[in-house]
Design a protein around this motif. Structure first.
Motif, mmCIF file in Angstrom:
data_model
loop_
_atom_site.group_PDB
_atom_site.id
_atom_site.type_symbol
_atom_site.label_atom_id
_atom_site.label_comp_id
_atom_site.label_asym_id
_atom_site.label_seq_id
_atom_site.Cartn_x
_atom_site.Cartn_y
_atom_site.Cartn_z
ATOM 1 N N ASP A 78 -12.203 10.618 6.617
ATOM 2 C CA ASP A 78 -12.351 9.666 5.518
ATOM 3 C C ASP A 78 -12.011 10.308 4.178
ATOM 4 O OD1 ASP A 78 -13.241 7.761 7.319
ATOM 5 O OD2 ASP A 78 -15.357 8.112 6.905
ATOM 6 N N ALA A 79 -11.176 9.612 3.422
ATOM 7 C CA ALA A 79 -10.829 10.035 2.072
ATOM 8 C C ALA A 79 -10.192 8.838 1.377
ATOM 9 C CB ALA A 79 -9.848 11.205 2.093
ATOM 10 N N SER A 80 -10.770 8.435 0.283
ATOM 11 C CA SER A 80 -10.257 7.286 -0.456
ATOM 12 C C SER A 80 -9.441 7.774 -1.651
ATOM 13 C CB SER A 80 -11.416 6.411 -0.937
ATOM 14 O OG SER A 80 -10.921 5.294 -1.623
ATOM 15 N N LEU A 81 -8.203 7.279 -1.769
ATOM 16 C CA LEU A 81 -7.339 7.627 -2.894
ATOM 17 C C LEU A 81 -6.955 6.365 -3.651
ATOM 18 C CD1 LEU A 81 -4.858 10.157 -1.228
ATOM 19 C CD2 LEU A 81 -6.937 10.668 -2.521
ATOM 20 N N ASP A 82 -6.870 6.466 -4.969
ATOM 21 C CA ASP A 82 -6.411 5.351 -5.794
ATOM 22 C C ASP A 82 -4.889 5.323 -5.772
ATOM 23 O OD1 ASP A 82 -8.951 4.526 -6.560
ATOM 24 O OD2 ASP A 82 -8.984 5.871 -8.286
ATOM 25 N N GLY A 83 -4.330 4.145 -5.594
ATOM 26 C CA GLY A 83 -2.884 3.999 -5.614
ATOM 27 C C GLY A 83 -2.370 3.415 -4.310
ATOM 28 N N LYS A 84 -1.115 3.012 -4.363
ATOM 29 C CA LYS A 84 -0.476 2.422 -3.195
ATOM 30 C C LYS A 84 0.670 3.317 -2.748
ATOM 31 C CE LYS A 84 -1.703 -2.274 -4.238
ATOM 32 N NZ LYS A 84 -1.360 -3.653 -4.192
ATOM 33 N N PRO A 85 0.905 3.369 -1.447
ATOM 34 C CA PRO A 85 2.016 4.184 -0.948
ATOM 35 C C PRO A 85 3.362 3.639 -1.422
ATOM 36 C CG PRO A 85 0.536 3.551 0.844
ATOM 37 C CD PRO A 85 0.123 2.781 -0.365
ATOM 38 N N GLU A 86 4.248 4.561 -1.783
ATOM 39 C CA GLU A 86 5.622 4.182 -2.105
ATOM 40 C C GLU A 86 6.489 4.223 -0.855
ATOM 41 O OE1 GLU A 86 4.345 6.150 -6.113
ATOM 42 O OE2 GLU A 86 4.028 6.673 -4.031
ATOM 43 N N THR A 87 6.196 5.164 0.034
ATOM 44 C CA THR A 87 6.971 5.363 1.260
ATOM 45 C C THR A 87 6.009 5.576 2.414
ATOM 46 O OG1 THR A 87 8.709 6.472 -0.002
ATOM 47 C CG2 THR A 87 8.716 6.811 2.363
#
Length: 124
Positions: A48-57
């Protein structure tokens, strides 16, 4: 960007940043260190690890050594060999993942038995 240091139980590994997903890469860099009890799925560990942002690729098939973010499960994954979804020796995630970094030498993970505690931190 600086290199990363990983500890997988008693194994010390190094990783290099990738350019594929700069927004998520920067989000991970700002969050470091991250640590978690990882589950194993073939030759993949994820925790588990939450990151802010959306994948580009994103991709389901990734090169050996890839450290990727699975946005749908809010998890970081380390790939060093085939998974149950693989059709050959290429690691394949269960769902598309966003590559963030690459482990320089995955050989120390070869004798890993089961899950592990994973810690990722900046090499600085």
């Amino acid at each position: 960007m600086t290199a990363l240091e990983l500890t997988v139980d008693d194994r010390n590994l190094e990783a290099e940043w990738l350019e594929d997903n700069p927004t998520l890469r920067d989000a991970l860099a700002e969050t470091l260190p991250v640590e978690g009890q990882a589950a194993r799925w073939g030759d993949e560990l994820y925790f588990d690890a939450s990151l802010d942002g959306k994948p580009e690729t994103t991709s389901e098939e990734v090169p050996v050594g890839t450290i990727a973010y699975w946005a749908g499960g809010e998890a970081l994954a380390l790939f060093w060999g085939p998974t149950p979804a693989s059709t050959d020796e290429t690691p394949k995630a269960a769902a598309p993942v966003a590559p963030l970094a690459r482990i320089v030498d995955v050989r120390p993970l070869g004798d890993l038995d089961g899950g592990a505690t994973v810690r990722i931190e900046s090499a600085e």
